[in-house]
Design a protein around this motif. Structure first.
Motif, PDB file in Angstrom:
ATOM      1  N   LYS A  14       0.833  -1.227   0.000  1.00 22.57           N
ATOM      2  CA  LYS A  14       0.000   0.000   0.000  1.00 22.57           C
ATOM      3  C   LYS A  14       0.859   1.265   0.000  1.00 22.57           C
ATOM      4  N   ASN A  15       2.107   1.137   0.417  1.00 24.99           N
ATOM      5  CA  ASN A  15       3.079   2.234   0.338  1.00 24.99           C
ATOM      6  C   ASN A  15       4.475   1.609   0.429  1.00 24.99           C
ATOM      7  N   PRO A  16       5.542   2.381   0.272  1.00 24.28           N
ATOM      8  CA  PRO A  16       6.871   1.732   0.214  1.00 24.28           C
ATOM      9  C   PRO A  16       7.531   1.468   1.567  1.00 24.28           C
ATOM     10  N   ILE A  17       6.812   1.694   2.671  1.00 27.52           N
ATOM     11  CA  ILE A  17       7.460   1.567   3.991  1.00 27.52           C
ATOM     12  C   ILE A  17       7.316   0.142   4.554  1.00 27.52           C
ATOM     13  N   ILE A  18       8.444  -0.530   4.623  1.00 28.63           N
ATOM     14  CA  ILE A  18       8.489  -1.875   5.219  1.00 28.63           C
ATOM     15  C   ILE A  18       9.247  -1.749   6.532  1.00 28.63           C
ATOM     16  N   VAL A  19       8.743  -2.416   7.558  1.00 32.38           N
ATOM     17  CA  VAL A  19       9.495  -2.416   8.819  1.00 32.38           C
ATOM     18  C   VAL A  19      10.559  -3.511   8.724  1.00 32.38           C
ATOM     19  N   GLY A  20      11.822  -3.096   8.904  1.00 28.89           N
ATOM     20  CA  GLY A  20      12.950  -4.007   8.733  1.00 28.89           C
ATOM     21  C   GLY A  20      12.987  -5.078   9.815  1.00 28.89           C
ATOM     22  N   SER A  21      13.605  -6.172   9.473  1.00 32.30           N
ATOM     23  CA  SER A  21      13.770  -7.291  10.402  1.00 32.30           C
ATOM     24  C   SER A  21      14.466  -6.802  11.672  1.00 32.30           C
ATOM     25  N   SER A  97      -3.367  -7.838   7.533  1.00 32.75           N
ATOM     26  CA  SER A  97      -3.585  -8.086   6.101  1.00 32.75           C
ATOM     27  C   SER A  97      -2.378  -7.671   5.259  1.00 32.75           C
ATOM     28  N   ILE A  98      -1.374  -7.053   5.880  1.00 32.66           N
ATOM     29  CA  ILE A  98      -0.182  -6.689   5.114  1.00 32.66           C
ATOM     30  C   ILE A  98       0.723  -7.923   4.942  1.00 32.66           C
ATOM     31  N   PRO A  99       1.579  -7.928   3.911  1.00 32.97           N
ATOM     32  CA  PRO A  99       2.486  -9.069   3.746  1.00 32.97           C
ATOM     33  C   PRO A  99       3.415  -9.267   4.944  1.00 32.97           C
ATOM     34  N   VAL A 100       3.584 -10.521   5.297  1.00 33.09           N
ATOM     35  CA  VAL A 100       4.491 -10.901   6.387  1.00 33.09           C
ATOM     36  C   VAL A 100       5.626 -11.717   5.752  1.00 33.09           C
ATOM     37  N   ILE A 101       6.814 -11.158   5.835  1.00 35.56           N
ATOM     38  CA  ILE A 101       7.966 -11.801   5.188  1.00 35.56           C
ATOM     39  C   ILE A 101       8.865 -12.376   6.275  1.00 35.56           C
ATOM     40  N   ALA A 102       9.135 -13.648   6.175  1.00 37.65           N
ATOM     41  CA  ALA A 102      10.001 -14.292   7.172  1.00 37.65           C
ATOM     42  C   ALA A 102      11.456 -13.995   6.832  1.00 37.65           C
ATOM     43  N   SER A 103      12.306 -14.150   7.822  1.00 33.84           N
ATOM     44  CA  SER A 103      13.726 -13.869   7.575  1.00 33.84           C
ATOM     45  C   SER A 103      14.581 -14.960   8.191  1.00 33.84           C
ATOM     46  N   ILE A 104      15.515 -15.432   7.414  1.00 30.01           N
ATOM     47  CA  ILE A 104      16.422 -16.461   7.920  1.00 30.01           C
ATOM     48  C   ILE A 104      17.849 -15.976   7.743  1.00 30.01           C
ATOM     49  N   ASN A 105      18.604 -16.100   8.817  1.00 27.01           N
ATOM     50  CA  ASN A 105      20.025 -15.814   8.709  1.00 27.01           C
ATOM     51  C   ASN A 105      20.727 -17.084   8.255  1.00 27.01           C
ATOM     52  N   CYS A 106      21.162 -17.091   7.014  1.00 26.71           N
ATOM     53  CA  CYS A 106      21.801 -18.300   6.470  1.00 26.71           C
ATOM     54  C   CYS A 106      23.287 -18.098   6.326  1.00 26.71           C
ATOM     55  N   ILE A 107      24.024 -19.067   6.740  1.00 24.02           N
ATOM     56  CA  ILE A 107      25.461 -19.018   6.490  1.00 24.02           C
ATOM     57  C   ILE A 107      25.920 -20.237   5.686  1.00 24.02           C
ATOM     58  N   SER A 108      24.958 -21.075   5.361  1.00 25.74           N
ATOM     59  CA  SER A 108      25.298 -22.220   4.514  1.00 25.74           C
ATOM     60  C   SER A 108      24.052 -22.620   3.730  1.00 25.74           C
ATOM     61  N   SER A 109      24.245 -23.478   2.758  1.00 25.46           N
ATOM     62  CA  SER A 109      23.102 -23.862   1.915  1.00 25.46           C
ATOM     63  C   SER A 109      22.514 -25.206   2.340  1.00 25.46           C
ATOM     64  N   SER A 110      22.848 -25.666   3.520  1.00 23.61           N
ATOM     65  CA  SER A 110      22.426 -27.013   3.871  1.00 23.61           C
ATOM     66  C   SER A 110      21.038 -27.092   4.497  1.00 23.61           C
ATOM     67  N   GLU A 111      20.959 -26.948   5.838  1.00 22.94           N
ATOM     68  CA  GLU A 111      19.721 -27.347   6.502  1.00 22.94           C
ATOM     69  C   GLU A 111      18.572 -26.342   6.432  1.00 22.94           C
ATOM     70  N   TRP A 112      18.880 -25.120   6.023  1.00 25.14           N
ATOM     71  CA  TRP A 112      17.820 -24.120   6.004  1.00 25.14           C
ATOM     72  C   TRP A 112      16.834 -24.331   4.890  1.00 25.14           C
ATOM     73  N   THR A 113      17.249 -25.053   3.907  1.00 25.43           N
ATOM     74  CA  THR A 113      16.399 -25.169   2.721  1.00 25.43           C
ATOM     75  C   THR A 113      15.066 -25.835   3.065  1.00 25.43           C
ATOM     76  N   THR A 114      15.086 -26.919   3.865  1.00 25.53           N
ATOM     77  CA  THR A 114      13.826 -27.591   4.174  1.00 25.53           C
ATOM     78  C   THR A 114      12.976 -26.719   5.089  1.00 25.53           C
ATOM     79  N   PHE A 115      13.637 -25.946   5.944  1.00 26.77           N
ATOM     80  CA  PHE A 115      12.881 -25.073   6.840  1.00 26.77           C
ATOM     81  C   PHE A 115      12.128 -23.992   6.054  1.00 26.77           C
ATOM     82  N   ALA A 116      12.712 -23.556   4.967  1.00 22.41           N
ATOM     83  CA  ALA A 116      12.058 -22.536   4.127  1.00 22.41           C
ATOM     84  C   ALA A 116      10.682 -23.027   3.679  1.00 22.41           C
TER      85      ALA A 116
END
Ligand SMILES: Cc1cc2nc3c(=O)[nH]c(=O)nc-3n(C[C@H](O)[C@H](O)[C@H](O)COP(=O)(O)O)c2cc1C
Length: 326
Positions: A14-21, A97-116
């Motif tokens: 609805k506007n460009p303001i997103i609250v940062g993680s 009703s606004i979009p909710v974006i999850a955030s993951i701190n990734c340092i590798s490509s292994s186990e986070w993928t299934t969690f996504a």
């Protein structure tokens, strides 16, 4: 009526303001308050892989070093954190009703993928990958560091259909090429630039300390330059973060080509109500200049649209070096 809507990583805002993680987005109650005050989307606090492992390690040293028990604790702690996070995603989705974006701190490509995948199932509208691999090893080449980012994007993309954003820092030798490569690997957006913990030195105590966790408005010019340089060149959306403390700075970042901005410090200092003030400042400026929509602003002054693009590239103070004044 001004049209403040924008589209960011395929999501209508609805506007460009997103609250940062950050801690600001850590509970359903505060997300509701942010929405009520005008936030167009929220990025949830990052789930930290390192944080979970650290908790497990501290439990291990307190209780036992027995392998089986350590495994149990590892799984329990991981599950516990993940479940809480998934609950936050699904409850927030029910309440706002606004979009909710999850955030993951990734340092590798292994186990986070299934969690996504589980974040997607919980209802997240998108995933922001908060990635930072410290390029501090003298034996590790730039390509090797960059490859870790690409591997993460590739693996997470294999798991989910929701859009993925890459939130990165500025420690890259080939910044333009890096962002381009994230885009062609299907990052729907790149967020420039995360503001990480910064070490400092306490001279009184003669020991290490942490620099201020909050940004200053002066810091935004770094993000502004790169948004301006890249917004027309790369095939993904860009969001700007760091040092955005008022409506004028939001406008500048939109003109440079950001589709949206992410704010944390200003809201920590002035409260969620300040979002309304930022929107008011934006509207005043747009009315004064005759702009009817945010879309008219986006990219108007990026590298491709200004008469002298070199202004984005210039890095030496030539004019000042030749002046007696400075
Ligand atoms: C207290 C605090 C916690 C933060 N936690 C996270 C986090 O978990 N993940 C993340 O990607 N960024 C985190 N950030 C960074 C913010 O999302 C934001 O990108 C950064 O602070 C720059 O924006 P600002 O100048 O508006 O503060 C945090 C910032 C602050 C101040």
């Amino acid at each position: 009526m001004l049209d403040l809507t924008t589209e960011y990583m395929g999501l209508k805002l609805k506007n460009p303001i997103i609250v940062g993680s950050s801690g600001l987005t850590n509970s359903v109650e505060s997300i509701k308050k942010l929405e009520a005050n005008g936030a167009a989307a929220v990025i949830l606090k990052s789930l930290f892989e390192e944080q979970i492992l650290m908790e497990v390690n501290s439990l291990k040293s307190d209780y036992s070093t027995h392998a089986e028990e350590a495994d149990y604790l590892l799984n329990y702690t991981r599950q516990h954190n993940l479940d809480e996070y998934l609950k936050l995603v699904s409850e927030a989705k029910q309440e706002v009703s606004i979009p909710v974006i999850a955030s993951i701190n990734c340092i590798s490509s292994s186990e986070w993928t299934t969690f996504a995948k589980r974040l997607q199932e919980a209802g997240a509208d998108g995933i922001e990958l908060n990635m930072f691999i410290m390029p501090g090893n003298i034996d590790q080449k730039s390509e090797e560091v960059e490859q870790i980012y690409f591997d993460i994007i590739r693996e997470v993309n294999k798991q989910v259909k929701i859009p993925i954003a890459a939130k990165i820092g500025f420690y890259f030798t080939g910044m333009a090429n890096m962002v381009h490569n994230l885009a062609i690997r299907n990052a729907a957006a790149v967020v420039l630039f995360n503001r990480f913990h910064r070490p400092d030195i306490d001279l009184k105590k003669l020991e290490m300390t942490s620099a201020d966790i909050f940004s200053t408005p002066q810091e935004n010019v770094l993000s502004l330059r790169w948004i301006g340089m890249l917004s027309d060149a790369v095939d993904c959306d860009l969001a700007s973060t760091t040092g955005i403390h008022d409506g004028d700075t939001v406008i500048k970042n939109l003109l440079a080509g950001a589709k949206a901005v992410q704010i944390a410090t200003a809201l920590y200092k002035k409260g969620p109500e300040y979002i309304g003030e930022i929107l008011k400042q934006m509207e005043e400026w747009m009315n004064a200049k005759g702009f009817k929509s945010v879309n008219q602003l986006i990219g108007k002054l990026n590298h491709a649209h200004i008469k002298d693009p070199v202004l984005y590239e210039r890095s030496q103070f030539m004019k000042y070096f030749s002046s007696a004044k400075f």
